[in-house]
Each structure stands twice: as C-alpha cells, then as structure tokens.
Design a protein around this motif. Structure first.
Motif, PDB file in Angstrom:
ATOM      1  N   LEU A  54       0.820  -1.212   0.000  1.00 11.71           N
ATOM      2  CA  LEU A  54       0.000   0.000   0.000  1.00 11.71           C
ATOM      3  C   LEU A  54       0.854   1.264   0.000  1.00 11.71           C
ATOM      4  O   LEU A  54       0.500   2.255  -0.640  1.00 11.71           O
ATOM      5  N   CYS A  55       1.959   1.232   0.701  1.00 10.41           N
ATOM      6  CA  CYS A  55       2.833   2.408   0.743  1.00 10.41           C
ATOM      7  C   CYS A  55       3.682   2.532  -0.511  1.00 10.41           C
ATOM      8  O   CYS A  55       4.145   3.619  -0.829  1.00 10.41           O
ATOM      9  N   GLY A  56       3.897   1.455  -1.206  1.00 12.12           N
ATOM     10  CA  GLY A  56       4.677   1.529  -2.431  1.00 12.12           C
ATOM     11  C   GLY A  56       3.958   2.286  -3.534  1.00 12.12           C
ATOM     12  O   GLY A  56       4.588   2.944  -4.364  1.00 12.12           O
ATOM     13  N   LEU A  57       2.640   2.211  -3.551  1.00  7.55           N
ATOM     14  CA  LEU A  57       1.870   2.881  -4.599  1.00  7.55           C
ATOM     15  C   LEU A  57       2.009   4.400  -4.588  1.00  7.55           C
ATOM     16  O   LEU A  57       2.259   4.998  -5.635  1.00  7.55           O
ATOM     17  N   PRO A  58       1.867   5.078  -3.450  1.00 11.14           N
ATOM     18  CA  PRO A  58       2.024   6.527  -3.496  1.00 11.14           C
ATOM     19  C   PRO A  58       3.461   6.978  -3.766  1.00 11.14           C
ATOM     20  O   PRO A  58       3.690   8.147  -4.067  1.00 11.14           O
ATOM     21  N   ALA A  59       4.413   6.068  -3.692  1.00 11.65           N
ATOM     22  CA  ALA A  59       5.789   6.441  -4.042  1.00 11.65           C
ATOM     23  C   ALA A  59       5.882   6.769  -5.524  1.00 11.65           C
ATOM     24  O   ALA A  59       6.795   7.472  -5.953  1.00 11.65           O
ATOM     25  N   LEU A  60       4.928   6.291  -6.315  1.00  8.73           N
ATOM     26  CA  LEU A  60       4.903   6.601  -7.742  1.00  8.73           C
ATOM     27  C   LEU A  60       4.548   8.059  -8.000  1.00  8.73           C
ATOM     28  O   LEU A  60       4.920   8.624  -9.018  1.00  8.73           O
ATOM     29  N   ALA A  61       3.801   8.645  -7.098  1.00 11.42           N
ATOM     30  CA  ALA A  61       3.349  10.026  -7.282  1.00 11.42           C
ATOM     31  C   ALA A  61       4.489  10.993  -6.997  1.00 11.42           C
ATOM     32  O   ALA A  61       5.171  10.892  -5.974  1.00 11.42           O
ATOM     33  N   THR A  62       4.684  11.914  -7.890  1.00  9.86           N
ATOM     34  CA  THR A  62       5.682  12.963  -7.679  1.00  9.86           C
ATOM     35  C   THR A  62       5.051  14.294  -8.052  1.00  9.86           C
ATOM     36  O   THR A  62       4.069  14.355  -8.792  1.00  9.86           O
ATOM     37  N   ALA A  63       5.621  15.362  -7.567  1.00  8.94           N
ATOM     38  CA  ALA A  63       5.149  16.688  -7.932  1.00  8.94           C
ATOM     39  C   ALA A  63       5.562  16.972  -9.362  1.00  8.94           C
ATOM     40  O   ALA A  63       6.576  16.493  -9.831  1.00  8.94           O
ATOM     41  N   PRO A  64       4.756  17.734 -10.104  1.00  6.90           N
ATOM     42  CA  PRO A  64       5.169  18.120 -11.461  1.00  6.90           C
ATOM     43  C   PRO A  64       6.513  18.838 -11.408  1.00  6.90           C
ATOM     44  O   PRO A  64       6.893  19.423 -10.416  1.00  6.90           O
ATOM     45  N   ASP A  65       7.225  18.810 -12.531  1.00  6.86           N
ATOM     46  CA  ASP A  65       8.570  19.385 -12.566  1.00  6.86           C
ATOM     47  C   ASP A  65       8.610  20.843 -12.143  1.00  6.86           C
ATOM     48  O   ASP A  65       9.562  21.297 -11.552  1.00  6.86           O
ATOM     49  N   GLY A  66       7.566  21.601 -12.432  1.00  8.67           N
ATOM     50  CA  GLY A  66       7.523  22.999 -12.039  1.00  8.67           C
ATOM     51  C   GLY A  66       7.308  23.177 -10.552  1.00  8.67           C
ATOM     52  O   GLY A  66       7.491  24.255 -10.016  1.00  8.67           O
ATOM     53  N   GLN A  67       6.897  22.128  -9.835  1.00  4.38           N
ATOM     54  CA  GLN A  67       6.566  22.205  -8.417  1.00  4.38           C
ATOM     55  C   GLN A  67       7.664  21.597  -7.536  1.00  4.38           C
ATOM     56  O   GLN A  67       7.435  21.293  -6.391  1.00  4.38           O
ATOM     57  N   GLN A  68       8.828  21.391  -8.064  1.00  5.18           N
ATOM     58  CA  GLN A  68       9.876  20.717  -7.326  1.00  5.18           C
ATOM     59  C   GLN A  68      10.297  21.516  -6.094  1.00  5.18           C
ATOM     60  O   GLN A  68      10.398  22.734  -6.133  1.00  5.18           O
ATOM     61  N   ALA A  69      10.544  20.759  -5.033  1.00  2.43           N
ATOM     62  CA  ALA A  69      11.046  21.380  -3.798  1.00  2.43           C
ATOM     63  C   ALA A  69      12.525  21.702  -3.975  1.00  2.43           C
ATOM     64  O   ALA A  69      13.230  21.007  -4.667  1.00  2.43           O
ATOM     65  N   ARG A  70      12.959  22.723  -3.329  1.00  6.90           N
ATOM     66  CA  ARG A  70      14.374  23.103  -3.465  1.00  6.90           C
ATOM     67  C   ARG A  70      15.113  22.757  -2.201  1.00  6.90           C
ATOM     68  O   ARG A  70      14.696  22.742  -1.165  1.00  6.90           O
TER      69      ARG A  70
END
Length: 133
Positions: free
Chosen positions: A117-133
């Motif tokens: 169950l926890c492996g599935l949300p690991a697929l989700a990432t923020a769009p490239d414009g929303q990257q954390a710095r």
C-alpha cells in the motif's frame, strides 16, 4: 511506466517493508515491556499504563520518521504523499498486528500489505515545475 518511476516504486516498497518490520519490532518489544511492568506489580493501579502509552506513541510516531529517512537515504525527494499515506495507514495495520496478537503468518501478510500500500504513493511525484528546493 518509465524506469525512473519503476525504480521509485521499488524503493518506496522496500523502504516501507523495512520500516514496517522495524516499527513492528519496536512497538511489540515496548508493549511486552509494559505488560511485564504491569505483571510485576499487579496490585498497583495503572501499573504499566505509562509504558503502554509510550509504546503506542513510539510505534506510531516512528513510522513517518523511518519512511522519510529511508527515502532520503536513497536519494528520493518529494515524498510527502508517500510518508502521509504510511503515517495514516500504519496505526491501523500495525496497531492490529501488535495489539491483537495475530498469528505469525498473518503478521507477515499485514506487513507485506502495508509495504504494498505504501509503495503505490511512491509513484506520485510533484510536477517538474513544483519541485522542492
């Protein structure tokens, strides 16, 4: 699915599996210690209650810390959803395994279910414009 996303999913699943085993061990050990304190002095009211509360808090709070630390150690960023899903899911699945004394086979099944169950949300990432710095 791209290779990068597949690798992120594998990392997320492995980190959640390791974190689940570690948190289960910590929670079960501390819960057993609380029961030993209670059994050592059965006539004292609330004997072992503080230890039992500490076991539950430690078992629940350590999960998001381990998930975040594991993913950061593997070089993954933007794991907010992954850590949030793990933090919300663990008290239910982990709590059932530790508090209800399920069989060894069921324990393995529940910990594997948590990792999946926890492996599935690991697929989700923020769009490239929303990257954390």
């Amino acid at each position: 699915m791209t290779k990068k996303r597949t690798a992120r999913w594998v990392r997320g699943t492995l980190v959640s599996a390791v974190a689940a085993v570690a948190c289960y061990g910590i929670w079960a050990f501390l819960r057993q210690r609380a029961q030993d304190v209670s059994a050592a002095d059965p006539d004292t009211m609330f004997a072992g209650s503080f230890e039992l509360l500490l076991a539950g808090l430690t078992g629940v709070v350590s999960m998001p810390v381990l998930l975040w630390t594991g993913m950061r150690a593997l070089g993954e960023r933007r794991t907010h959803l992954f850590v949030s899903v793990g933090a919300v899911t663990w008290p239910f699945l982990g709590g059932h395994v530790v508090e209800d004394y399920v069989s060894d086979a069921s324990t393995v099944m529940y910990l594997a279910l948590f990792a999946g169950l926890c492996g599935l949300p690991a697929l989700a990432t923020a769009p490239d414009g929303q990257q954390a710095r």
